[in-house]
Design an enzyme around this catalytic site. Sequence first.
Site, mmCIF file in Angstrom:
data_model
loop_
_atom_site.group_PDB
_atom_site.id
_atom_site.type_symbol
_atom_site.label_atom_id
_atom_site.label_comp_id
_atom_site.label_asym_id
_atom_site.label_seq_id
_atom_site.Cartn_x
_atom_site.Cartn_y
_atom_site.Cartn_z
ATOM 1 N N GLU A 61 -20.059 -80.133 33.373
ATOM 2 C CA GLU A 61 -19.862 -79.447 32.093
ATOM 3 C C GLU A 61 -21.134 -79.481 31.245
ATOM 4 O O GLU A 61 -21.516 -78.482 30.632
ATOM 5 C CB GLU A 61 -18.714 -80.109 31.324
ATOM 6 N N GLU A 288 -18.643 -93.209 64.320
ATOM 7 C CA GLU A 288 -19.265 -92.704 65.543
ATOM 8 C C GLU A 288 -19.292 -93.826 66.568
ATOM 9 O O GLU A 288 -20.240 -93.968 67.338
ATOM 10 C CB GLU A 288 -20.670 -92.175 65.252
ATOM 11 N N GLY A 290 -17.516 -96.601 69.555
ATOM 12 C CA GLY A 290 -16.871 -96.531 70.857
ATOM 13 C C GLY A 290 -15.360 -96.641 70.740
ATOM 14 O O GLY A 290 -14.792 -96.842 69.659
ATOM 15 N N ARG A 292 -13.074 -98.894 71.757
ATOM 16 C CA ARG A 292 -12.389 -100.135 71.366
ATOM 17 C C ARG A 292 -12.347 -100.297 69.852
ATOM 18 O O ARG A 292 -11.318 -100.664 69.280
ATOM 19 C CB ARG A 292 -13.063 -101.335 72.022
#
Length: 353
Positions: A61, A288, A290, A292
């Site tokens: 604003e 990003e 693995g 597990r």
Amino acid sequence: MNKPSEPSVNADAFWMQRALQLAYRSYGTTSPNPPVGAVIIRDGRLLGEGRHICAGGPHAERQALADVYARGNSEYLRGATLYVTLEPCSSVGRTPACTDAILSSGITRVVYGAVDPDKRHQGRADALLRAAGITVCPGVERPACELLLRSWAFSVQQGRPWVTAKVATTLDGHLTRRSERFISTAETLRYAHELRLRSDAILIGGGTLRHDNPALTIRTPLSPIPVEKKQPWRIVVTRQPEAVQGRDYRMFCDAAAERSLVVGPVQDWKALLQQLHEERGVVNLMLECGGRLLRRLLEEGLVNEWMQEIAPLLSGGKDAVLPGDSFLPQELRLRVEQCREISGHILLRGILA
């Protein structure tokens, strides 16, 4: 200039869409604040516009009001309409309250899209402006404004980041191929970097760091990289932090090395996410990692959004998306929001319900 005319519903939608366009230009640069756009109009004429660019800087604003003066349009402010994607702030933080600027500007009508999700402030600006005699029109283009603010609203209400899991897999559900390193194509990698552009942090596990030695930086996304955009925080979660620190991994040696963090074994994932939000201002966190680590976060119910690239391959690779014999606590259904094809690969994106 003549007396202001009564704006039409279509005009309100048109100018709010312009405010949304401005706000999207700031997506990824404002955390822990929201991306907000604002436009000031009188009699169908654009007087000025602005967007919140970065935390600590002027809100949308005030940027729009400054633009009005920069364009030499200040004499037309009295009787003007302000369009803003989020209910204006009414409290003093690192910057003054936007309601004060609105009240002293001569603006007589305020149109906003989304209601402030913070219960401490929700509706306060609306009531304050109405009490001062300003016409207030909430909810214009509200679904689009709420979609823009979805992750930020979640972080405000839950005190932790919105978590997006990004995986690239083969048709048979593997994260790896037998002979090639990458599943993604050059075009789909650019799309992945667009996600990084909109993220405040990227999280991986120690195994991903050791095997891939990733940079986790923003490179050649689909959109230009704003000058205000910092590289995302790069977070490694590992059971052996001493085996990671001091090594010549890319993320500890590049120009953004000070934005790389190593976290030891995690006992309370929700607490870690809350810490990242409170101490690092992380609103959007991308995984990003693995399979597990991904499974663990799914089991904890901490993944909000799923983005999967599916390559047209049956690879027989050794690393599954979700390895292990145990089942998730419950079936998770994806509410698909986007499904598209890029260079022969399918990109699937949606919300985990």
